[in-house]
Every structure is written in C-alpha cells, then in structure tokens.
Design a protein around this motif. Structure first.
Motif, PDB file in Angstrom:
ATOM      1  N   ILE A  11       1.128 -13.395   8.608  1.00 40.19           N
ATOM      2  CA  ILE A  11       0.243 -13.250   9.773  1.00 40.19           C
ATOM      3  C   ILE A  11      -0.946 -12.400   9.360  1.00 40.19           C
ATOM      4  CG2 ILE A  11       0.005 -12.205  12.062  1.00 40.19           C
ATOM      5  CD1 ILE A  11       2.779 -13.051  12.715  1.00 40.19           C
ATOM      6  N   GLN A  12      -2.119 -12.830   9.779  1.00 37.51           N
ATOM      7  CA  GLN A  12      -3.336 -12.084   9.463  1.00 37.51           C
ATOM      8  C   GLN A  12      -3.422 -10.816  10.301  1.00 37.51           C
ATOM      9  OE1 GLN A  12      -7.234 -13.718   9.039  1.00 37.51           O
ATOM     10  NE2 GLN A  12      -6.466 -15.786   8.704  1.00 37.51           N
ATOM     11  N   PRO A  13      -3.825  -9.704   9.696  1.00 40.79           N
ATOM     12  CA  PRO A  13      -4.054  -8.480  10.460  1.00 40.79           C
ATOM     13  C   PRO A  13      -5.480  -8.429  10.984  1.00 40.79           C
ATOM     14  CG  PRO A  13      -4.261  -8.011   8.137  1.00 40.79           C
ATOM     15  CD  PRO A  13      -3.928  -9.479   8.243  1.00 40.79           C
ATOM     16  N   SER A  14      -5.750  -9.293  11.938  1.00 42.34           N
ATOM     17  CA  SER A  14      -7.117  -9.351  12.474  1.00 42.34           C
ATOM     18  C   SER A  14      -7.244  -8.589  13.789  1.00 42.34           C
ATOM     19  CB  SER A  14      -7.546 -10.815  12.670  1.00 42.34           C
ATOM     20  OG  SER A  14      -6.572 -11.538  13.376  1.00 42.34           O
ATOM     21  N   VAL A  42       2.050  -9.592   5.543  1.00 42.61           N
ATOM     22  CA  VAL A  42       0.823  -9.310   6.285  1.00 42.61           C
ATOM     23  C   VAL A  42      -0.323  -9.747   5.372  1.00 42.61           C
ATOM     24  CG1 VAL A  42      -0.511  -7.605   7.555  1.00 42.61           C
ATOM     25  CG2 VAL A  42       1.962  -7.294   7.273  1.00 42.61           C
ATOM     26  N   VAL A  43      -0.962 -10.858   5.711  1.00 40.36           N
ATOM     27  CA  VAL A  43      -1.905 -11.484   4.775  1.00 40.36           C
ATOM     28  C   VAL A  43      -3.304 -10.869   4.924  1.00 40.36           C
ATOM     29  CG1 VAL A  43      -0.612 -13.604   4.371  1.00 40.36           C
ATOM     30  CG2 VAL A  43      -2.091 -13.473   6.358  1.00 40.36           C
ATOM     31  N   ASP A  44      -3.430  -9.653   4.403  1.00 36.00           N
ATOM     32  CA  ASP A  44      -4.682  -8.917   4.542  1.00 36.00           C
ATOM     33  C   ASP A  44      -5.807  -9.505   3.698  1.00 36.00           C
ATOM     34  OD1 ASP A  44      -3.313  -8.118   2.251  1.00 36.00           O
ATOM     35  OD2 ASP A  44      -3.521  -5.965   2.611  1.00 36.00           O
ATOM     36  N   MET A  45      -5.467 -10.234   2.614  1.00 33.22           N
ATOM     37  CA  MET A  45      -6.513 -10.898   1.830  1.00 33.22           C
ATOM     38  C   MET A  45      -7.134 -12.046   2.627  1.00 33.22           C
ATOM     39  SD  MET A  45      -4.521 -10.846  -1.817  1.00 33.22           S
ATOM     40  CE  MET A  45      -5.688 -11.890  -2.693  1.00 33.22           C
ATOM     41  N   HIS A  46      -6.338 -12.732   3.418  1.00 35.69           N
ATOM     42  CA  HIS A  46      -6.883 -13.771   4.295  1.00 35.69           C
ATOM     43  C   HIS A  46      -7.808 -13.165   5.349  1.00 35.69           C
ATOM     44  CE1 HIS A  46      -4.762 -17.367   2.999  1.00 35.69           C
ATOM     45  NE2 HIS A  46      -3.658 -16.657   2.883  1.00 35.69           N
ATOM     46  N   ALA A  47      -7.470 -11.981   5.822  1.00 32.38           N
ATOM     47  CA  ALA A  47      -8.246 -11.376   6.905  1.00 32.38           C
ATOM     48  C   ALA A  47      -9.699 -11.157   6.520  1.00 32.38           C
ATOM     49  CB  ALA A  47      -7.608 -10.048   7.335  1.00 32.38           C
ATOM     50  N   ILE A  48      -9.964 -10.858   5.239  1.00 33.55           N
ATOM     51  CA  ILE A  48     -11.342 -10.517   4.857  1.00 33.55           C
ATOM     52  C   ILE A  48     -12.209 -11.743   4.597  1.00 33.55           C
ATOM     53  CG2 ILE A  48     -10.650  -8.257   3.986  1.00 33.55           C
ATOM     54  CD1 ILE A  48     -11.122  -9.386   1.122  1.00 33.55           C
ATOM     55  N   VAL A  50     -13.480 -13.177   6.909  1.00 29.04           N
ATOM     56  CA  VAL A  50     -14.549 -12.764   7.829  1.00 29.04           C
ATOM     57  C   VAL A  50     -14.574 -11.238   7.803  1.00 29.04           C
ATOM     58  CG1 VAL A  50     -14.397 -14.805   9.280  1.00 29.04           C
ATOM     59  CG2 VAL A  50     -12.984 -12.827   9.828  1.00 29.04           C
ATOM     60  N   TRP A  51     -15.701 -10.668   8.163  1.00 31.19           N
ATOM     61  CA  TRP A  51     -15.881  -9.217   8.001  1.00 31.19           C
ATOM     62  C   TRP A  51     -14.837  -8.428   8.783  1.00 31.19           C
ATOM     63  CZ3 TRP A  51     -17.466  -5.548   5.082  1.00 31.19           C
ATOM     64  CH2 TRP A  51     -17.599  -4.253   5.583  1.00 31.19           C
ATOM     65  N   GLN A  52     -14.260  -7.422   8.128  1.00 31.07           N
ATOM     66  CA  GLN A  52     -13.321  -6.491   8.745  1.00 31.07           C
ATOM     67  C   GLN A  52     -13.777  -5.066   8.446  1.00 31.07           C
ATOM     68  OE1 GLN A  52     -10.644  -7.582  10.527  1.00 31.07           O
ATOM     69  NE2 GLN A  52     -11.012  -9.732   9.992  1.00 31.07           N
ATOM     70  N   GLU A  53     -13.824  -4.236   9.480  1.00 26.84           N
ATOM     71  CA  GLU A  53     -14.051  -2.814   9.227  1.00 26.84           C
ATOM     72  C   GLU A  53     -12.840  -2.265   8.470  1.00 26.84           C
ATOM     73  OE1 GLU A  53     -16.542  -0.888   9.658  1.00 26.84           O
ATOM     74  OE2 GLU A  53     -17.864  -2.227  10.789  1.00 26.84           O
ATOM     75  N   PRO A  54     -13.031  -1.583   7.349  1.00 29.51           N
ATOM     76  CA  PRO A  54     -11.889  -1.146   6.541  1.00 29.51           C
ATOM     77  C   PRO A  54     -10.838  -0.350   7.306  1.00 29.51           C
ATOM     78  CG  PRO A  54     -13.911  -0.934   5.284  1.00 29.51           C
ATOM     79  CD  PRO A  54     -14.322  -1.304   6.678  1.00 29.51           C
ATOM     80  N   ASP A  55     -11.258   0.589   8.148  1.00 29.44           N
ATOM     81  CA  ASP A  55     -10.276   1.373   8.905  1.00 29.44           C
ATOM     82  C   ASP A  55      -9.515   0.492   9.885  1.00 29.44           C
ATOM     83  OD1 ASP A  55     -10.863   3.706   7.569  1.00 29.44           O
ATOM     84  OD2 ASP A  55     -12.228   4.471   9.119  1.00 29.44           O
ATOM     85  N   ASP A  56     -10.219  -0.455  10.497  1.00 26.34           N
ATOM     86  CA  ASP A  56      -9.560  -1.371  11.425  1.00 26.34           C
ATOM     87  C   ASP A  56      -8.559  -2.265  10.698  1.00 26.34           C
ATOM     88  OD1 ASP A  56     -11.034  -0.339  13.504  1.00 26.34           O
ATOM     89  OD2 ASP A  56     -12.504  -1.974  13.535  1.00 26.34           O
ATOM     90  N   LEU A 125     -17.295 -18.154   0.983  1.00 28.03           N
ATOM     91  CA  LEU A 125     -16.525 -19.087   0.172  1.00 28.03           C
ATOM     92  C   LEU A 125     -15.035 -18.895   0.441  1.00 28.03           C
ATOM     93  CD1 LEU A 125     -16.306 -21.195  -2.081  1.00 28.03           C
ATOM     94  CD2 LEU A 125     -16.440 -19.326  -3.739  1.00 28.03           C
ATOM     95  N   GLY A 126     -14.645 -17.656   0.704  1.00 24.00           N
ATOM     96  CA  GLY A 126     -13.239 -17.375   1.003  1.00 24.00           C
ATOM     97  C   GLY A 126     -12.747 -18.123   2.223  1.00 24.00           C
ATOM     98  N   LEU A 127     -13.588 -18.208   3.259  1.00 18.45           N
ATOM     99  CA  LEU A 127     -13.195 -18.919   4.469  1.00 18.45           C
ATOM    100  C   LEU A 127     -12.990 -20.399   4.183  1.00 18.45           C
ATOM    101  CD1 LEU A 127     -12.717 -18.714   7.542  1.00 18.45           C
ATOM    102  CD2 LEU A 127     -15.143 -19.199   7.873  1.00 18.45           C
ATOM    103  N   PHE A 128     -13.825 -20.950   3.331  1.00 17.20           N
ATOM    104  CA  PHE A 128     -13.709 -22.367   2.976  1.00 17.20           C
ATOM    105  C   PHE A 128     -12.457 -22.632   2.137  1.00 17.20           C
ATOM    106  CE2 PHE A 128     -14.761 -25.938   0.058  1.00 17.20           C
ATOM    107  CZ  PHE A 128     -14.937 -26.939   1.004  1.00 17.20           C
TER     108      PHE A 128
END
Length: 344
Positions: A11-14, A42-48, A50-56, A125-128
C-alpha cells in the motif's frame, strides 16, 4: 515448478488511509496469514512518483505500517517493512524496465486516468513506469498470490506478462544455470469479498479517495466514532427501500456501495445482508451500518494511535521485516544477475 505459497501486497503511503484501503486490502491481509507466508510492504518508492513532502512521507509510511499491525497482521510471524529499505526492488525493476515494452505501459488504465486532460509529457517517468516496479515488488519474492482490488487487476496482468517474457527471453540462460524453466511464477490475483472496490459516500460511481474535495465522501481509518457515524448517516442514497435480492442493486450504485460496506464489515455476503434488511428504508439501515462500522473500526483506530505514538516501535518492526525480506530478495537477485549476464 512448485513455488512456495507466498503472498505479497503493498500500500502506498500517500496519506490518510480510508475505509477503501481497509476493506479493499488491509482487512483481507489478515486471514491469508493462516495459509501463506506473507510479505506486506509499505511501498514508499511508489509514493514518490508524485511529489511528497519528506516529513509527510515518513509520517504516512509509519501510519500504513501501524494499520497493518492494528488490523491483525503479525510482524513477527510474517514480514512487514517499507520498500525503500530493500534495494533489490529497484534493481529488479530496472531489469524489468528492459523486459517490458512502452506500449504495455501506455495502455495502463491508471496512467490514462492520471494524465487525462493533462500534459502527459510533464509527468514523471516514475509514474509512467511504476507498473514495472510493481512487478518487481511481487516477483522479487516469487509471490504466488497477490490480494488486489479490481482497479489493480490490470497491473497484475502486466506482472504476469513480464514474468512470462522474462522466462521466455532468458530460457537458454535459465537452463544453463540449472534453474527451472518457469523461473518466475505466473502470479494469481486474489480478488474476493463484497467490497473489493469501495465507492464514495457522496457518489456511488466514484471510487472512495482521499483526494475528493468533500471530507464527507470517505471514512478515514483514524476517524473517531462520532465522525464515522455522521458520515454514514449523511451518505447519499436514493429514495427507494433496500431490495430483497442482490440483482436489485445493479442500477443503484449508492445502495450497492453501502450494502457492500456492511457485508465486508460483517464478513457476510450482500445476499445475507439483504435477507436481513431487504424492504426496509434507509432510516433503519444507515444507523445499523453506522453502529457496525463504529464497532469494527474504532478498535483498529485506537491501536493505530497507540502504535503511531511510539514511532520507534514501528521503525523497529519494519527494520526487522526489511532484514528478513532482504534475505529472500538477494537470493532472487543473485540468480537474476547470473541469468541476464551480469558479472559479479
């Protein structure tokens, strides 16, 4: 080849887990522990992608891990970890980037949905390419089964295509390495239950989402009892009473959604719910659903809050899980490196 029965899911930590995440995935993780070796990531590599604030991102990563455990996943008997701790995910994803084809990625429904009406060339490119990383997540552990919602089924089909193409492309090398011809398994989806796709409480034709502008459209996993009850009682419905048979829900998306939520929370079928409430109005059904949701969700939320208040404990079981996951992952990658011809 007989592969060890193994489940992988992530699951993405979005941010802001909601009822759809719980019923569509997390709740279904628990019973699979009885029959499979499970890795829940927790698929944190997938989360990025799209932009994620690091603390969030750090906060959300711990929240997802806490939700797994609060729902009943045992991080000692099984593996709970965050993806970025296991570098082999990225390494295998690059190999799969070179196996998969651009046309496969461009046909992904979620890519089309996320770029609809936008300048697709401005997306990362990551999103694609992230379906290739998803395939690596699964096949790194040679997972035989993946619990997925209906919206992820296409990505699992891509995973199967990548596994098959890798097995075929590298068949001679696989044979030289004295490995089984079906090196990667053709992973099976696990799509079960009445609420594999939970819809908005405001619009039964839209998926429940944290990005919906209306807070009333979703139940968050950390909502308190009062918020849960109010959101259900305010949910959009039609004026007709509940039908007596499931076929009567087909043209009634809001009714179908609420009955599905009740069924999933009660571990029942929609038919069983309608046997109890068919012919009755929303004035009866909504309070019953609210009471059930409060009874089922608040203990999970309370345990999540307890865990989140001690982030070091979450980090500790994720670190332990990552260490055990890495052992499996490195066995796979050491073979993959030899298969593709890398010199080590």
């Amino acid at each position: 080849m007989a592969f060890t029965p193994r489940v992988f899911s992530g699951i993405q930590p979005s941010g802001d887990l909601h009822l759809g995440n719980y019923l569509g995935a997390i709740k279904r993780f628990v019973p699979l522990q009885q029959s499979h070796h499970c890795l829940y990531c927790v698929v944190d590599m997938h989360a990025i992608t799209v932009w994620q604030e690091p603390d969030d991102l750090r906060r959300a990563t711990r929240e997802v891990a806490a939700a797994f455990v609060a729902a009943g996943v045992d991080p000692k008997k099984h593996i709970v970890y965050n993806q970025s701790r296991v570098h082999q995910h990225a390494e295998l994803a690059w190999v799969f980037n070179c196996v998969a084809r651009m046309g496969w990625m461009s046909r992904m429904t979620q890519w089309k949905d996320k770029t609809a009406g936008k300048n697709a060339e401005a997306e990362s490119l990551g999103l694609f390419a992230y379906p290739s990383l998803m395939a690596a997540d699964i096949l790194l552990y040679k997972a035989t089964h993946v619990p997925v919602g209906e919206d992820q089924k296409q990505h699992l089909e891509l995973t199967r295509d990548i596994a098959q193409k890798f097995n075929n492309d590298f068949a001679p090398s696989i044979k030289v390495q004295s490995l089984d011809a079906d090196y990667f398994p053709i992973t099976e989806p696990v799509i079960t239950g009445p609420a594999t796709r939970v819809m908005s409480l405001r619009d039964g034709q839209k998926k429940m989402s944290k990005s919906d502008p209306s807070d009333q459209s979703r139940i968050l996993m950390l909502d308190d009892a009062d918020a849960i009850s109010k959101k259900i009682k305010r949910a959009t419905t039609d004026p007709e009473p509940l039908p007596s048979e499931e076929a009567g829900l087909k043209a009634r998306p809001e009714a179908d959604n609420l009955v599905g939520i009740y069924a999933a929370l009660a571990d029942a079928t929609k038919t069983e719910v309608l046997r109890q409430y068919g012919g009755q109005g929303w004035g009866v059904f909504k309070p019953a659903l609210a009471d059930l949701a409060v009874a089922k969700l608040t203990p999970v939320a309370d345990e999540m809050r307890r865990l989140i208040a001690d982030p070091a404990s979450i980090d500790a079981f994720m670190a332990d899980g990552a260490e055990r996951a890495s052992e499996i992952a490195e066995r796979t990658m050491s073979e993959v490196r030899r298969i593709v011809g890398f010199i080590r």
